[in-house]
Design an enzyme around this catalytic site. Structure first.
Site, mmCIF file in Angstrom:
data_model
loop_
_atom_site.group_PDB
_atom_site.id
_atom_site.type_symbol
_atom_site.label_atom_id
_atom_site.label_comp_id
_atom_site.label_asym_id
_atom_site.label_seq_id
_atom_site.Cartn_x
_atom_site.Cartn_y
_atom_site.Cartn_z
ATOM 1 N N LYS A 9 0.831 -1.202 0.000
ATOM 2 C CA LYS A 9 0.000 0.000 0.000
ATOM 3 C C LYS A 9 0.874 1.264 0.000
ATOM 4 O O LYS A 9 2.096 1.191 0.240
ATOM 5 C CB LYS A 9 -0.929 -0.041 1.220
ATOM 6 C CG LYS A 9 -1.899 -1.245 1.211
ATOM 7 C CD LYS A 9 -2.819 -1.194 2.422
ATOM 8 C CE LYS A 9 -3.807 -2.360 2.437
ATOM 9 N NZ LYS A 9 -4.788 -2.223 3.543
ATOM 10 N N TYR A 49 -12.623 -3.392 -3.042
ATOM 11 C CA TYR A 49 -13.182 -3.446 -1.684
ATOM 12 C C TYR A 49 -14.713 -3.409 -1.732
ATOM 13 O O TYR A 49 -15.331 -2.665 -0.981
ATOM 14 C CB TYR A 49 -12.636 -2.287 -0.849
ATOM 15 C CG TYR A 49 -11.216 -2.464 -0.347
ATOM 16 C CD1 TYR A 49 -10.794 -3.645 0.276
ATOM 17 C CD2 TYR A 49 -10.291 -1.427 -0.460
ATOM 18 C CE1 TYR A 49 -9.488 -3.788 0.744
ATOM 19 C CE2 TYR A 49 -8.982 -1.566 0.019
ATOM 20 C CZ TYR A 49 -8.595 -2.750 0.624
ATOM 21 O OH TYR A 49 -7.309 -2.882 1.101
ATOM 22 N N ASN A 112 -5.866 9.322 9.822
ATOM 23 C CA ASN A 112 -6.861 9.963 8.958
ATOM 24 C C ASN A 112 -8.129 9.128 8.817
ATOM 25 O O ASN A 112 -8.823 9.208 7.830
ATOM 26 C CB ASN A 112 -6.274 10.223 7.556
ATOM 27 C CG ASN A 112 -4.984 11.010 7.632
ATOM 28 O OD1 ASN A 112 -4.858 11.903 8.453
ATOM 29 N ND2 ASN A 112 -4.044 10.667 6.788
ATOM 30 N N HIS A 120 -1.763 -5.634 1.605
ATOM 31 C CA HIS A 120 -3.038 -6.317 1.379
ATOM 32 C C HIS A 120 -2.750 -7.743 0.931
ATOM 33 O O HIS A 120 -1.741 -7.990 0.269
ATOM 34 C CB HIS A 120 -3.840 -5.620 0.257
ATOM 35 C CG HIS A 120 -4.957 -6.471 -0.285
ATOM 36 N ND1 HIS A 120 -6.171 -6.598 0.362
ATOM 37 C CD2 HIS A 120 -5.030 -7.271 -1.390
ATOM 38 C CE1 HIS A 120 -6.946 -7.432 -0.344
ATOM 39 N NE2 HIS A 120 -6.276 -7.853 -1.399
ATOM 40 N N GLU A 131 -9.374 -10.785 -7.701
ATOM 41 C CA GLU A 131 -8.458 -9.643 -7.600
ATOM 42 C C GLU A 131 -7.369 -9.697 -8.669
ATOM 43 O O GLU A 131 -6.989 -8.663 -9.227
ATOM 44 C CB GLU A 131 -7.856 -9.593 -6.182
ATOM 45 C CG GLU A 131 -8.916 -9.217 -5.145
ATOM 46 C CD GLU A 131 -8.478 -9.414 -3.693
ATOM 47 O OE1 GLU A 131 -7.290 -9.717 -3.448
ATOM 48 O OE2 GLU A 131 -9.341 -9.272 -2.805
HETATM 49 P P1 IDP Z 1 -7.603 -6.918 5.602
HETATM 50 O O1 IDP Z 1 -6.793 -5.894 4.825
HETATM 51 O O2 IDP Z 1 -6.852 -7.396 6.815
HETATM 52 O O3 IDP Z 1 -8.121 -8.034 4.740
HETATM 53 P P2 IDP Z 1 -10.298 -5.783 5.548
HETATM 54 O O4 IDP Z 1 -11.326 -5.975 6.605
HETATM 55 O O5 IDP Z 1 -10.474 -6.497 4.248
HETATM 56 O O6 IDP Z 1 -8.863 -6.137 6.199
HETATM 57 O O7 IDP Z 1 -10.203 -4.211 5.303
HETATM 58 C C1 IDP Z 1 -9.517 -3.710 4.180
HETATM 59 C C2 IDP Z 1 -8.696 -2.516 4.611
HETATM 60 O O8 IDP Z 1 -9.557 -1.447 4.985
HETATM 61 C C3 IDP Z 1 -7.819 -2.755 5.837
HETATM 62 O O9 IDP Z 1 -6.578 -3.368 5.508
HETATM 63 C C4 IDP Z 1 -7.627 -1.360 6.356
HETATM 64 O O10 IDP Z 1 -6.642 -0.629 5.613
HETATM 65 C C5 IDP Z 1 -9.008 -0.742 6.090
HETATM 66 N N1 IDP Z 1 -9.933 -0.919 7.243
HETATM 67 C C6 IDP Z 1 -10.542 -2.070 7.619
HETATM 68 N N2 IDP Z 1 -11.308 -1.886 8.689
HETATM 69 C C7 IDP Z 1 -11.190 -0.586 9.007
HETATM 70 C C8 IDP Z 1 -11.779 0.235 10.058
HETATM 71 O O11 IDP Z 1 -12.550 -0.220 10.915
HETATM 72 N N3 IDP Z 1 -11.414 1.556 10.084
HETATM 73 C C9 IDP Z 1 -10.563 2.074 9.156
HETATM 74 N N4 IDP Z 1 -10.009 1.373 8.160
HETATM 75 C C10 IDP Z 1 -10.316 0.042 8.096
HETATM 76 MG MG MG Z 2 -9.534 -7.986 3.171
#
Ligand code: IDP
Ligand code: MG
Length: 140
Positions: A9, A49, A112, A120, A131
């Site tokens: 990222k 996403y 932020n 990821h 993906e």
């Molecule tokens: P992952 O990256 O561990 O698979 P996901 O739940 O798929 O997690 O969420 C995608 C991305 O979105 C996360 O890596 C993070 O950068 C962001 N994110 C996830 N949950 C939150 C939250 O509750 N607040 C802010 N950002 C979040």
């Molecule tokens: Mg994820």
């Protein structure tokens, strides 16, 4: 043999962690199959996403993920999807264990309003396939 899709990222790229992350993939014994650096559009992120677009923090994720270039890639190996999830660590860096990428290189739960967590990785065979096609436009 299994393939997974990964992203370094914008925070990982900006902080000079590309070599470190790719090194971990290679020394674990995985084989890089594809690699590219690019800027991401909000449209692509909405597809990537798709499960998160209705969450209140989604606009912050867009700001975060479009703040600079990302590295995208695919690697292959035994149980690549689950292994990479373990190597990344928990989504929230405060919960990620030392030894994981997020546990070693990230510390704030969020900046932020979005969780800055370096990397990821696909979470299932279906999302890996989806993906890879979404980001590379073809089977990798
Ligand atoms: P992952 O990256 O561990 O698979 P996901 O739940 O798929 O997690 O969420 C995608 C991305 O979105 C996360 O890596 C993070 O950068 C962001 N994110 C996830 N949950 C939150 C939250 O509750 N607040 C802010 N950002 C979040
Ligand atoms: Mg994820």
């Amino acid at each position: 043999m299994e393939k997974t899709f990964f992203i370094i990222k914008p925070d990982g790229v900006q902080r000079g962690l590309v070599g470190e992350v790719l090194h971990r993939i290679e020394v674990r014994g995985f084989k890089l199959e594809a690699l590219d650096m690019r800027m991401v559009t909000p449209e692509l992120l909405s597809q990537h996403y798709e499960a998160l677009v209705d969450r209140p923090f989604f606009p912050k994720i867009v700001d975060y993920m479009t703040s600079g270039p990302v590295i995208i890639g695919v690697f292959s190996g035994n149980e690549a999807i689950a292994s990479w999830r373990k190597m990344m660590g928990a989504t929230n860096p405060l919960e990620a264990l030392p030894g994981t990428i997020r546990g070693d290189f990230a510390q704030a739960p969020s900046e932020n309003g979005a969780t800055f967590n370096i990397v990821h990785g696909s979470d299932s065979k279906e999302s890996a396939q989806r993906e890879m096609l979404l980001w590379f436009g073809k089977e990798v």
